[in-house]
Enzyme design. Structure first.
Site, PDB file in Angstrom:
ATOM      1  N   HIS A 106      -3.910   2.296  -0.173  1.00  0.00           N
ATOM      2  CA  HIS A 106      -2.917   1.493  -0.425  1.00  0.00           C
ATOM      3  C   HIS A 106      -1.600   1.713   0.464  1.00  0.00           C
ATOM      4  O   HIS A 106      -1.477   2.800   1.076  1.00  0.00           O
ATOM      5  CB  HIS A 106      -2.540   2.042  -1.834  1.00  0.00           C
ATOM      6  CG  HIS A 106      -2.332   3.468  -1.936  1.00  0.00           C
ATOM      7  ND1 HIS A 106      -3.263   4.402  -2.163  1.00  0.00           N
ATOM      8  CD2 HIS A 106      -1.085   4.200  -2.035  1.00  0.00           C
ATOM      9  CE1 HIS A 106      -2.669   5.749  -2.210  1.00  0.00           C
ATOM     10  NE2 HIS A 106      -1.040   5.772  -1.937  1.00  0.00           N
ATOM     11  N   HIS A 108       2.358   1.383   0.605  1.00  0.00           N
ATOM     12  CA  HIS A 108       3.807   1.362  -0.263  1.00  0.00           C
ATOM     13  C   HIS A 108       4.762   0.555   0.512  1.00  0.00           C
ATOM     14  O   HIS A 108       4.900   0.576   1.603  1.00  0.00           O
ATOM     15  CB  HIS A 108       4.354   2.923  -0.143  1.00  0.00           C
ATOM     16  CG  HIS A 108       3.564   3.919  -0.776  1.00  0.00           C
ATOM     17  ND1 HIS A 108       3.886   4.483  -2.051  1.00  0.00           N
ATOM     18  CD2 HIS A 108       2.530   4.755  -0.199  1.00  0.00           C
ATOM     19  CE1 HIS A 108       2.885   5.486  -2.267  1.00  0.00           C
ATOM     20  NE2 HIS A 108       2.372   5.578  -1.225  1.00  0.00           N
TER      21      HIS A 108
HETATM   22  P1  5GP Z   1       0.019   8.474  -2.325  1.00  0.00           P
HETATM   23  O1  5GP Z   1       0.847   9.768  -2.442  1.00  0.00           O
HETATM   24  O2  5GP Z   1      -1.373   8.672  -2.612  1.00  0.00           O
HETATM   25  O3  5GP Z   1       0.299   7.911  -1.160  1.00  0.00           O
HETATM   26  O4  5GP Z   1       0.738   7.404  -3.452  1.00  0.00           O
HETATM   27  C1  5GP Z   1       0.190   7.284  -4.905  1.00  0.00           C
HETATM   28  C2  5GP Z   1       1.145   6.714  -5.623  1.00  0.00           C
HETATM   29  O5  5GP Z   1       0.623   6.061  -6.686  1.00  0.00           O
HETATM   30  C3  5GP Z   1       2.306   7.607  -5.850  1.00  0.00           C
HETATM   31  O6  5GP Z   1       3.649   7.391  -5.655  1.00  0.00           O
HETATM   32  C4  5GP Z   1       2.401   7.576  -7.396  1.00  0.00           C
HETATM   33  O7  5GP Z   1       3.515   7.569  -8.031  1.00  0.00           O
HETATM   34  C5  5GP Z   1       1.351   6.360  -7.714  1.00  0.00           C
HETATM   35  N1  5GP Z   1       0.591   6.382  -9.096  1.00  0.00           N
HETATM   36  C6  5GP Z   1      -0.052   7.509  -9.502  1.00  0.00           C
HETATM   37  N2  5GP Z   1      -0.774   7.175 -10.585  1.00  0.00           N
HETATM   38  C7  5GP Z   1      -0.189   6.010 -10.770  1.00  0.00           C
HETATM   39  C8  5GP Z   1      -0.418   5.217 -12.017  1.00  0.00           C
HETATM   40  O8  5GP Z   1      -1.178   5.621 -13.149  1.00  0.00           O
HETATM   41  N3  5GP Z   1       0.146   3.907 -11.978  1.00  0.00           N
HETATM   42  C9  5GP Z   1       1.022   3.699 -11.038  1.00  0.00           C
HETATM   43  N4  5GP Z   1       1.455   2.205 -11.477  1.00  0.00           N
HETATM   44  N5  5GP Z   1       1.309   4.329 -10.044  1.00  0.00           N
HETATM   45  C10 5GP Z   1       0.777   5.715  -9.915  1.00  0.00           C
END
Ligand code: 5GP
Ligand code: ZN
Length: 143
Positions: A106, A108
């Site tokens: 993903h 951001h």
């Molecule tokens: P990462 O740290 O893997 O780059 O980002 C994962 C992101 O997913 C985090 O910013 C977190 O807030 C978001 N996230 C985790 N669980 C959920 C969820 O159930 N729903 C949504 N909308 N975002 C989520």
């Protein structure tokens, strides 16, 4: 949100794509979903994900990444045009060491305004000769 893609049962984003878990949808087409991050750096912080499950960017096929970037630009332009923010950061964490907490590729999109209190990384300095050696190491690895 009908989903014809294989769902990884332990993947929260696969469940969002399948519609089992609700999200605030920003954009959807047949291959990509964009939705608001549940813990935003700033309002409008959006995640852009492929509907097909890939654990990380390193293992995501290039055509999938190209389409993801098209959607990242679309959402970024909406962030600007909507007046939500004056700028935006695009980020992607690849691997736990880089802070990836959800193992489904993903991007951001983080809306940014001047003096919004968010700070990015702080750069270090190379010791003499180190930059030349590191660049050579990367070039060799890509041969
Ligand atoms: P990462 O740290 O893997 O780059 O980002 C994962 C992101 O997913 C985090 O910013 C977190 O807030 C978001 N996230 C985790 N669980 C959920 C969820 O159930 N729903 C949504 N909308 N975002 C989520
Ligand atoms: Zn997944």
């Amino acid at each position: 949100m009908a989903n014809r893609f294989y769902i990884m049962n332990d993947c929260i984003f696969c469940h969002i794509i399948a519609g089992d878990i609700p999200c605030e949808k920003v954009y959807e087409d047949s291959h990509v979903l964009a939705f608001l991050d549940i813990t935003p750096v700033n309002p409008g912080h959006t995640l852009v994900v492929p509907k097909e499950h890939y654990a990380d960017m390193a293992g995501t096929p290039v055509p999938v990444l190209i389409h993801l970037i098209e959607v990242v630009q679309k959402v970024g332009n909406a962030v600007l045009k909507s007046g939500l923010a004056q700028g935006f950061n695009v980020g992607l964490n690849n691997g736990a060491a880089a802070g990836q907490s959800v193992l489904h590729t993903h991007f951001h999109i983080v809306p940014r305004n001047v003096n919004d209190g968010h700070s990015l990384w702080h750069g270090k300095k190379y010791v003499p000769g180190q930059a030349t050696a590191v660049a050579a190491q990367l070039r060799r690895t890509m041969l």
